[in-house]
Scaffold this motif. Structure first.
Motif, PDB file in Angstrom:
ATOM      1  N   HIS A  39      19.345  22.103  -5.929  1.00 35.55           N
ATOM      2  CA  HIS A  39      20.172  22.262  -4.736  1.00 35.55           C
ATOM      3  C   HIS A  39      20.701  23.687  -4.603  1.00 35.55           C
ATOM      4  O   HIS A  39      21.915  23.898  -4.541  1.00 35.55           O
ATOM      5  CB  HIS A  39      21.328  21.250  -4.745  1.00 35.55           C
ATOM      6  CG  HIS A  39      20.882  19.839  -5.022  1.00 35.55           C
ATOM      7  ND1 HIS A  39      20.914  19.273  -6.274  1.00 35.55           N
ATOM      8  CD2 HIS A  39      20.353  18.903  -4.212  1.00 35.55           C
ATOM      9  CE1 HIS A  39      20.449  18.042  -6.218  1.00 35.55           C
ATOM     10  NE2 HIS A  39      20.099  17.781  -4.980  1.00 35.55           N
ATOM     11  N   ASP A  88      17.596  21.219  -0.289  1.00 41.23           N
ATOM     12  CA  ASP A  88      16.968  20.208  -1.133  1.00 41.23           C
ATOM     13  C   ASP A  88      15.666  19.742  -0.491  1.00 41.23           C
ATOM     14  O   ASP A  88      15.607  19.509   0.712  1.00 41.23           O
ATOM     15  CB  ASP A  88      17.942  19.015  -1.253  1.00 41.23           C
ATOM     16  CG  ASP A  88      17.653  18.126  -2.440  1.00 41.23           C
ATOM     17  OD1 ASP A  88      16.867  18.530  -3.314  1.00 41.23           O
ATOM     18  OD2 ASP A  88      18.236  17.032  -2.488  1.00 41.23           O
ATOM     19  N   HIS A  96      24.300  12.516  -2.637  1.00 46.71           N
ATOM     20  CA  HIS A  96      24.714  13.616  -3.500  1.00 46.71           C
ATOM     21  C   HIS A  96      26.168  13.483  -3.908  1.00 46.71           C
ATOM     22  O   HIS A  96      26.980  12.928  -3.177  1.00 46.71           O
ATOM     23  CB  HIS A  96      24.496  14.957  -2.786  1.00 46.71           C
ATOM     24  CG  HIS A  96      23.066  15.269  -2.567  1.00 46.71           C
ATOM     25  ND1 HIS A  96      22.446  15.098  -1.351  1.00 46.71           N
ATOM     26  CD2 HIS A  96      22.113  15.713  -3.421  1.00 46.71           C
ATOM     27  CE1 HIS A  96      21.169  15.425  -1.463  1.00 46.71           C
ATOM     28  NE2 HIS A  96      20.932  15.795  -2.703  1.00 46.71           N
ATOM     29  N   ASP A 107      22.175  14.704  -7.766  1.00 47.47           N
ATOM     30  CA  ASP A 107      21.569  13.606  -7.013  1.00 47.47           C
ATOM     31  C   ASP A 107      22.217  12.280  -7.386  1.00 47.47           C
ATOM     32  O   ASP A 107      22.522  12.031  -8.543  1.00 47.47           O
ATOM     33  CB  ASP A 107      20.069  13.508  -7.314  1.00 47.47           C
ATOM     34  CG  ASP A 107      19.281  14.579  -6.583  1.00 47.47           C
ATOM     35  OD1 ASP A 107      19.806  15.152  -5.616  1.00 47.47           O
ATOM     36  OD2 ASP A 107      18.139  14.825  -6.978  1.00 47.47           O
TER      37      ASP A 107
HETATM   38 ZN   LIG Z   1      19.201  16.056  -3.893  1.00 47.07          ZN
END
Ligand SMILES: [Zn+2]
Ligand SMILES: [Zn+2]
Length: 145
Positions: A39, A88, A96, A107
């Motif tokens: 991310h 992402d 998230h 995640d």
């Molecule tokens: Zn993610």
């Protein structure tokens, strides 16, 4: 962390299926997001790619991210807007967790079918639903120490 490796053909197919004209820089940026599920922010992507791509500009990275987002290949995770936005590769439905102390994004698996919320009224077509939990991660709360 799980390692993801993609062939050039897989990335080409992904772009052409989404109607995006492939270019070397677009493929480089998409590959980075596909293989690094961390991310990253636009600056993190730019700084990671620059050593091997000296002609890359931050503006190109930003514009490519916006293009890939509009085509549904990647998604942005708003963490207050501006340059703090994280990016992402969206290959699976997930939510998230954002740590409001260190900014780390993790995640979170969730079953969108069993999650209860009110759907938009008739006439609105839903393309995706973003779930962002905000709070304190274990490192920041000291739970792991
Ligand atoms: Zn993610
Ligand atoms: Zn934290």
């Amino acid at each position: 962390m799980q390692t993801y490796i993609f062939t050039t053909q897989e990335i080409l197919d992904l772009l052409s299926d989404a109607g995006v004209k492939p270019s070397a820089q677009r493929m480089t940026i998409l590959r980075y997001l596909m293989e690094n599920r961390i991310h990253p922010t636009v600056d993190e992507i730019f700084k990671s790619l620059l050593p091997d791509n000296p002609t890359l500009s931050r503006t190109t990275v930003y514009n490519t991210l916006r293009l890939l987002e509009a085509s549904g290949i990647i998604r942005s995770i708003g963490t207050g807007g501006g340059d703090g936005t994280r990016w992402d590769y969206s290959d699976h439905d997930h939510g998230h967790f954002l740590c409001t102390s260190c900014g780390h994004v993790t995640d979170v698996d969730y079953d969108s079918a069993s999650t209860s919320f009110t759907l938009p009224p008739e006439g609105y077509t839903v393309h995706s639903a973003d779930v962002i939990f905000k709070g304190i991660c274990p490192e920041c709360s000291g739970a792991l120490k």
